[in-house]
Motif scaffolding. Structure first.
Motif, PDB file in Angstrom:
ATOM      1  N   MET A 139     -14.733 -37.653 -13.179  1.00 39.79           N
ATOM      2  CA  MET A 139     -15.602 -38.687 -12.603  1.00 39.79           C
ATOM      3  C   MET A 139     -14.981 -39.275 -11.348  1.00 39.79           C
ATOM      4  SD  MET A 139     -18.463 -39.641 -14.395  1.00 39.79           S
ATOM      5  CE  MET A 139     -19.184 -39.283 -15.998  1.00 39.79           C
ATOM      6  N   VAL A 140     -13.694 -39.611 -11.414  1.00 39.98           N
ATOM      7  CA  VAL A 140     -13.004 -40.186 -10.263  1.00 39.98           C
ATOM      8  C   VAL A 140     -12.929 -39.182  -9.121  1.00 39.98           C
ATOM      9  CG1 VAL A 140     -10.784 -41.055  -9.441  1.00 39.98           C
ATOM     10  CG2 VAL A 140     -11.674 -41.804 -11.659  1.00 39.98           C
ATOM     11  N   ALA A 141     -12.576 -37.928  -9.445  1.00 42.79           N
ATOM     12  CA  ALA A 141     -12.419 -36.901  -8.410  1.00 42.79           C
ATOM     13  C   ALA A 141     -13.744 -36.580  -7.734  1.00 42.79           C
ATOM     14  CB  ALA A 141     -11.806 -35.641  -9.017  1.00 42.79           C
ATOM     15  N   ALA A 142     -14.811 -36.479  -8.503  1.00 47.18           N
ATOM     16  CA  ALA A 142     -16.122 -36.180  -7.913  1.00 47.18           C
ATOM     17  C   ALA A 142     -16.561 -37.295  -6.982  1.00 47.18           C
ATOM     18  CB  ALA A 142     -17.155 -35.966  -9.024  1.00 47.18           C
ATOM     19  N   ARG A 143     -16.279 -38.535  -7.370  1.00 44.62           N
ATOM     20  CA  ARG A 143     -16.635 -39.682  -6.526  1.00 44.62           C
ATOM     21  C   ARG A 143     -15.797 -39.707  -5.248  1.00 44.62           C
ATOM     22  NH1 ARG A 143     -14.355 -44.888  -8.891  1.00 44.62           N
ATOM     23  NH2 ARG A 143     -12.531 -43.969  -7.844  1.00 44.62           N
ATOM     24  N   ASP A 144     -14.485 -39.548  -5.396  1.00 45.45           N
ATOM     25  CA  ASP A 144     -13.587 -39.684  -4.261  1.00 45.45           C
ATOM     26  C   ASP A 144     -13.627 -38.494  -3.314  1.00 45.45           C
ATOM     27  OD1 ASP A 144     -12.902 -42.074  -5.374  1.00 45.45           O
ATOM     28  OD2 ASP A 144     -10.894 -41.466  -6.042  1.00 45.45           O
ATOM     29  N   SER A 145     -14.111 -37.355  -3.800  1.00 40.67           N
ATOM     30  CA  SER A 145     -14.181 -36.177  -2.923  1.00 40.67           C
ATOM     31  C   SER A 145     -15.276 -36.327  -1.873  1.00 40.67           C
ATOM     32  CB  SER A 145     -14.442 -34.920  -3.755  1.00 40.67           C
ATOM     33  OG  SER A 145     -15.756 -34.931  -4.279  1.00 40.67           O
TER      34      SER A 145
END
Length: 414
Positions: A116-122
């Motif tokens: 969730m964090v990686a998809a948002r921050d990417s």
């Protein structure tokens, strides 16, 4: 389709020779390979837990494994997960930004949080599918430790993911109790390699043939963890009530280390206390290449585990043509058909287990019929090709229509 499988703590590439043995890693390995066979490009992102597996590796055609550095290069205890999940998410963000997948599939709560964090921050709008191999609310009912923070995280992840895949109807029910709409959750079961685990082939070593005469003992086999929740204690107590049976317990450390394993020593002492040590054998861990042959040497498979979120051992026994006597927990309830592929029990009390085993011991026709039905059900419903196809269908519901997908067998291109 480009698929990113995210599993922070399971690794499809074991540090030692052979195949992965724990349920999560087996699922990850088999699903990744089968998705690639369907024509998809798969990358597995996992935390580097061994210095020998620190670099990108191929796991067959179409499958790449990317170990990400996040914390010590060793397996972690569950209490350590949260400490390193942020670093794992940071490393994953860079990977997803450099090679944007069509879908991310996260396995377990810590992987889901990182995804969730990686998809948002990417900065990319990447749909996420969340799988839960096990839910803490289910574990609590089985007497495992209560983790309130994890319960809240699992509920939040399920509600915010694009879709949720679970192994059993029991897990979907638990998520519904946590406020997750039933329509948001799909049941895609754990699978079995029905080519490797099959009725075809010989038996193993000192256990060459199944019971063939009325004066021979019923050979009962269990593949389970030797700890208190694996059910081996109840199985040993059961044997005192099944004088016509012998029990083979597969699991724990390898045979060379059984003598110093505290769980194995506890079980051996228990067998002596109830007077069945001559009819109980602990084999230790068995290589998965040899396991089908050992299963085929038995008459009945038995499971008394207090919690089984995968049902993998039951499915593998069924695929080898064994009738199953099992406690109705977790994914086992979906794997078996009570009265058709074996006997499902509400508890693992020794008297209940013994009654079911004695009935099978005295009825070879019923054992044969249940074994045939079990093998057919395992191959037709739980083979990895079908599991992978159902998983892909869950992905496609999240994708924009312009994404090109490989055609499944039998589809027409128009």
């Amino acid at each position: 389709m480009k698929i990113a499988l995210v599993s922070e703590h399971a690794n499809p590439l074991p540090a030692h020779k052979g195949e992965p043995t724990d349920g999560e890693s087996v699922h990850l390995s088999c699903l990744a390979r089968q998705l690639a066979r369907l024509g998809h490009r798969v990358t597995v992102y996992t935390r580097c837990n061994d210095p020998e597996l620190a670099e990108r590796a191929r796991m067959g055609r179409g499958v790449t494994v990317e170990p990400l550095t996040a914390g010590p290069r060793r397996p972690l205890e569950e209490s350590e997960y949260a400490e390193h999940t942020a670093d794992f998410a940071t490393a994953l963000t860079g990977m997803l930004d450099a090679d944007v997948p069509d879908v991310v599939h996260a396995f377990g709560w810590s992987s889901g949080l990182a995804a969730m964090v990686a998809a948002r921050d990417s900065g990319h709008d990447i749909p996420i599918t969340q799988s839960f191999h096990s839910l803490n609310v289910s574990e609590q009912r089985a007497g495992l430790p209560r983790r309130p923070d994890r319960v809240r995280l699992e509920a939040a992840l399920a509600q915010n993911a694009g879709s949720v895949l679970v192994n059993s109807a029991d897990q979907r029910f638990e998520l519904a109790r946590m406020g997750v709409p039933r329509g948001h959750v799909s049941v895609v079961p754990y699978g079995v390699d029905a080519e490797h685990f099959s009725v075809e082939g010989g038996a193993h070593g000192p256990w060459q043939n199944r019971r063939s005469a009325s004066d021979q003992q019923l050979r009962i086999i269990a593949v389970t963890d030797l700890g208190v929740h694996g059910g081996a204690d109840a199985l040993i107590d059961t044997m005192a009530r099944v004088p016509e049976g012998e029990l083979v317990i597969v699991g724990g450390p390898d045979s060379d280390h059984l003598a110093i394993d505290p769980d194995a020593r506890r079980l051996e002492l228990r067998a002596k206390e109830v007077g069945v040590d001559g009819r109980v054998t602990l084999t230790g861990a068995v290589d998965r290449k040899e396991l089908p042959r050992l299963l085929r040497s038995a008459d009945v498979f038995v499971s008394a585990a207090s919690y089984d979120p995968y049902g993998g051992a039951v499915l593998e026994a069924m695929a080898c043509g064994l009738p199953v006597v099992a406690r109705a927990v977790g994914s086992v309830t979906g794997a078996m058909l009570d009265g058709t592929t074996g006997v499902l029990l509400r508890s693992s009390r020794p008297d209940s287990l013994a009654r079911a085993l004695r009935q099978l011991a005295g009825d070879s026709t019923r054992r044969t019929a249940c074994g045939i039905a079990a093998a057919d059900r395992a191959a037709s419903r739980f083979g990895w090709p079908r599991v992978a196809s159902e998983t892909v269908r869950a992905y496609t519901r999240l994708l924009p229509v312009e994404v090109d997908l490989p055609l499944a067998a039998g589809d027409d291109a128009h």
